[in-house]
Design a protein around this motif. Structure first.
Motif, PDB file in Angstrom:
ATOM      1  N   VAL A   1     -17.286   4.089 -30.868  1.00  0.00           N
ATOM      2  CA  VAL A   1     -16.629   4.821 -29.856  1.00  0.00           C
ATOM      3  C   VAL A   1     -15.690   3.633 -29.104  1.00  0.00           C
ATOM      4  N   SER A   2     -14.637   3.714 -28.819  1.00  0.00           N
ATOM      5  CA  SER A   2     -13.754   2.844 -28.240  1.00  0.00           C
ATOM      6  C   SER A   2     -14.200   2.483 -26.771  1.00  0.00           C
TER       7      SER A   2
ATOM      8  N   PRO B   1     -13.994   6.753 -36.683  1.00  0.00           N
ATOM      9  CA  PRO B   1     -14.904   5.804 -36.719  1.00  0.00           C
ATOM     10  C   PRO B   1     -16.002   5.972 -36.877  1.00  0.00           C
ATOM     11  N   ALA B   2     -16.765   6.862 -35.728  1.00  0.00           N
ATOM     12  CA  ALA B   2     -18.105   7.430 -35.978  1.00  0.00           C
ATOM     13  C   ALA B   2     -18.641   7.575 -37.437  1.00  0.00           C
ATOM     14  N   VAL B   3     -17.693   8.525 -38.119  1.00  0.00           N
ATOM     15  CA  VAL B   3     -18.413   8.649 -39.604  1.00  0.00           C
ATOM     16  C   VAL B   3     -18.099   7.631 -40.583  1.00  0.00           C
ATOM     17  N   LEU B   4     -17.238   6.626 -40.208  1.00  0.00           N
ATOM     18  CA  LEU B   4     -17.232   5.366 -41.086  1.00  0.00           C
ATOM     19  C   LEU B   4     -18.168   4.467 -40.775  1.00  0.00           C
ATOM     20  N   MET B   5     -18.785   4.411 -39.628  1.00  0.00           N
ATOM     21  CA  MET B   5     -19.633   3.383 -39.288  1.00  0.00           C
ATOM     22  C   MET B   5     -20.911   3.876 -39.768  1.00  0.00           C
ATOM     23  N   LEU B   6     -21.252   5.243 -39.524  1.00  0.00           N
ATOM     24  CA  LEU B   6     -22.589   5.823 -40.097  1.00  0.00           C
ATOM     25  C   LEU B   6     -22.548   5.965 -41.619  1.00  0.00           C
TER      26      LEU B   6
END
Length: 590
Positions: A125-126, A569-574
């Motif tokens: 999260v930003s 970004p959350a999906v990418l990081m997870l």
């Protein structure tokens, strides 16, 4: 002088040797140097504006001198310096907390099953969204703010959390929520990489508790500690958007940091020399931290090689009992629930209508629906989404194309030792250079070239800003390959491709880490777009900031925009987090 053997007669004619001896030098092919040319050109987007800022800071009406630095005698500037140093202390405290959380999850492995995903989401999260979320939680009105409502129910009245002094609690909470997952994950990766024979030896000698911590974990994790501390301190010194969105305008002077002080000076038409001097002071603070941590980034300081194959943990640690597992699951579940709570508040607020979100808290059953998402779409959210996809994608592609050959050149390209060290020093300094050092000249140059509002120009600026960190990370991954394998590969006819094929297992996770982090950081960026880009780029963060300026009236819209901005970004990081952690710790694990 003659020599005869087997009927063959040889005669050697000599001559007197004169003059001083000339030391021999191996010929270095010029071809590999071309690998670094694109990086040099891209880095000029930062180097030239930095040079302009430095010259402007020291230029006075009477020539060159330190007259512009008299701005540091201003009470507001001194307060900003003090607040920036306070943020550095916050970063150090967060490193300590993250280390002990990682140690807890290491001692109780069952904790990780719940805790790891909960810690990754906030990192995706930003900072702008994180600030908006904690402003919702600490809203001073009991009807809306979670903490205020609970406190009022327990104690009858509640302090104004966003008032004088107490806003620091909100700021530090939001900052810690964003970064703690990064700290814990890297420390945990370092703990998992401690060789089993070392662990067994220490256990056999009866070293336990604090003695084990002091003798084993802390020394072996020193390289990773240096990397984490450097990253957190730089993030703390660069705090900008968090203060803007959390602290009410009437009290922002009290929370001022050097970056904000610089921005206000530029918007009020202050002397360019004085604003440049503020940028140089900020740069000096950050560079001092970088130089201090640079020794920890040098590979020769890392005492033990990285294992290519993950160790068999069943040999190093006994299997925990069912009771210990239950304790770990319970602790992990409770901590994860607490840690994921701000994200739940953000989503629940977004699922209320703008009117209800402004009147009541997220727990209210009235006004449920998707009207806040519709309101966010009406202010240009989806247009900004497409713009951000293009900017983040273009910046990531450009970065990878340039960073990989540059990192290879620094690691195995045969650079002279002095040049390799110099290049690394430049990249370390550029990696921590504040945006304020190049924002004003770069913005003016982009405007003069008629590229104001250009997405391509903004993507190139992001690629240039991310290049130093990418090269440092990839260089460590390249350099961590076994030297014997690289030497053997260099003997073949296709030397460069053979080396790359040899070390691909090592640098592949680092490549994924660079790609994921660059995309996520550009996606979540606020400060670069805010200070440099024109209105035509409209990245997500600028739309979110525009709505947050009237926070009380648009909290539902802000929450909806924050949810939409955080999904990718959350999906990418997870999805890639285990690989990202391996890439971040390549060459630095014990």
């Amino acid at each position: 002088m003659g020599l005869q053997t087997n009927g063959l007669s040889l005669e050697v004619v000599g001559r007197e040797v004169s003059g001083r001896p000339v030391p021999g030098r191996p010929r270095r092919p010029a071809g590999p140097y071309l690998l670094g040319l694109p990086a040099l050109l891209l880095s000029c987007l930062l180097l030239v504006p930095i040079g302009v800022t430095v010259v402007t800071a020291f230029r006075t009406p009477g020539g060159f001198g330190f007259g512009n630095f008299a701005v540091m005698g201003d009470p507001g500037a001194l307060r900003a310096v003090g607040n920036s140093l306070l943020w550095v202390l916050v970063a150090f405290a967060l490193v300590v907390v993250g280390f002990f959380l990682a140690l807890l999850s290491y001692r109780l492995p069952a904790v990780t099953s719940f805790l790891q995903p909960a810690l990754v989401i906030p990192f995706a999260v930003s900072v702008l969204v994180s600030g908006a979320t904690f402003r919702l939680i600490f809203d001073p009105t009991p009807e809306r703010g979670t903490v205020t409502a609970v406190w009022s129910r327990l104690f009858g009245s509640s302090p104004v959390w966003l008032g004088a002094g107490l806003f620091w609690l909100v700021l530090v909470s939001a900052f810690g929520w964003t970064w703690l997952g990064y700290v814990v994950s890297l420390f945990r990766a370092g703990l998992d990489a401690i060789p089993d024979d070392v662990t067994r030896t220490v256990a056999a000698e009866g070293v336990t508790g604090w003695r084990r911590l002091k003798a084993l974990e802390i020394p072996l994790l020193r390289p990773i500690t240096g990397v984490i501390t450097l990253t957190l301190v730089i993030a703390a010194v660069r705090v900008f958007d968090l203060v803007l969105i959390v602290v009410p305008g009437s009290m922002q002077q009290s929370a001022d940091v050097l970056g904000l002080n610089w921005w206000r000076a530029t918007t009020t038409g202050d002397n360019p020399g004085r604003t440049a001097a503020l940028g140089v002071v900020l740069f000096a603070i950050v560079a001092a931290v970088a130089v201090t941590g640079m020794r920890g980034l040098r590979r020769r300081r890392w005492a033990m090689p990285v294992a290519v194959v993950p160790p068999d943990r069943s040999l190093g640690r006994p299997k925990p009992s069912k009771r210990v597992k239950r304790i770990g699951w319970t602790v992990g579940f409770v901590v994860s629930l607490v840690w994921i709570f701000p994200a739940l508040v953000l989503v629940a607020t977004a699922l209320h209508s703008p009117r209800e979100a402004g009147l009541r808290g997220w727990w209210s059953p009235s006004g449920l629906g998707f009207s806040s998402f519709a309101a966010a779409a009406n202010v240009g959210l989806f247009r900004a989404l497409l713009s951000t996809v293009f900017i983040a994608g273009a910046a990531t592609v450009v970065l990878l194309v340039i960073a990989v050959p540059t990192a290879y050149l620094v690691a195995w390209g045969g650079l002279p030792q002095w040049l390799g060290r110099g290049v690394m020093a430049v990249f370390v300094v550029l990696a921590v250079t504040p945006v304020q050092m190049y924002a004003a000249p770069l913005r003016d140059a982009i405007g003069a070239a008629g590229l104001a509002g250009s997405r391509v120009a903004l993507a190139l600026v992001h690629a240039a800003a991310g290049l130093p960190f990418a090269v440092l990370l990839l260089r460590s991954a390249f350099a961590s390959a076994p030297p014997a394998l690289v030497s053997e590969a260099l003997q073949g006819p296709a030397r460069q491709s053979a080396v790359l094929a040899t070390v691909q297992r090592t640098y592949r996770p680092a490549l994924v880490a660079v790609a994921v982090l660059e995309f996520a950081l550009v996606w979540n960026d606020f400060i670069v777009g805010f200070l440099i880009s024109g209105p035509g780029t409209t990245p997500l963060s600028l739309v979110l900031w525009g709505e947050a300026r009237q926070f009380s009236a648009s909290s539902g819209t802000v929450a909806a925009a924050g949810v939409v901005a955080s999904v990718v970004p959350a999906v990418l990081m997870l999805s890639f987090w285990p690989t990202v952690v391996r890439g971040l710790t390549a060459g630095s694990r014990p």
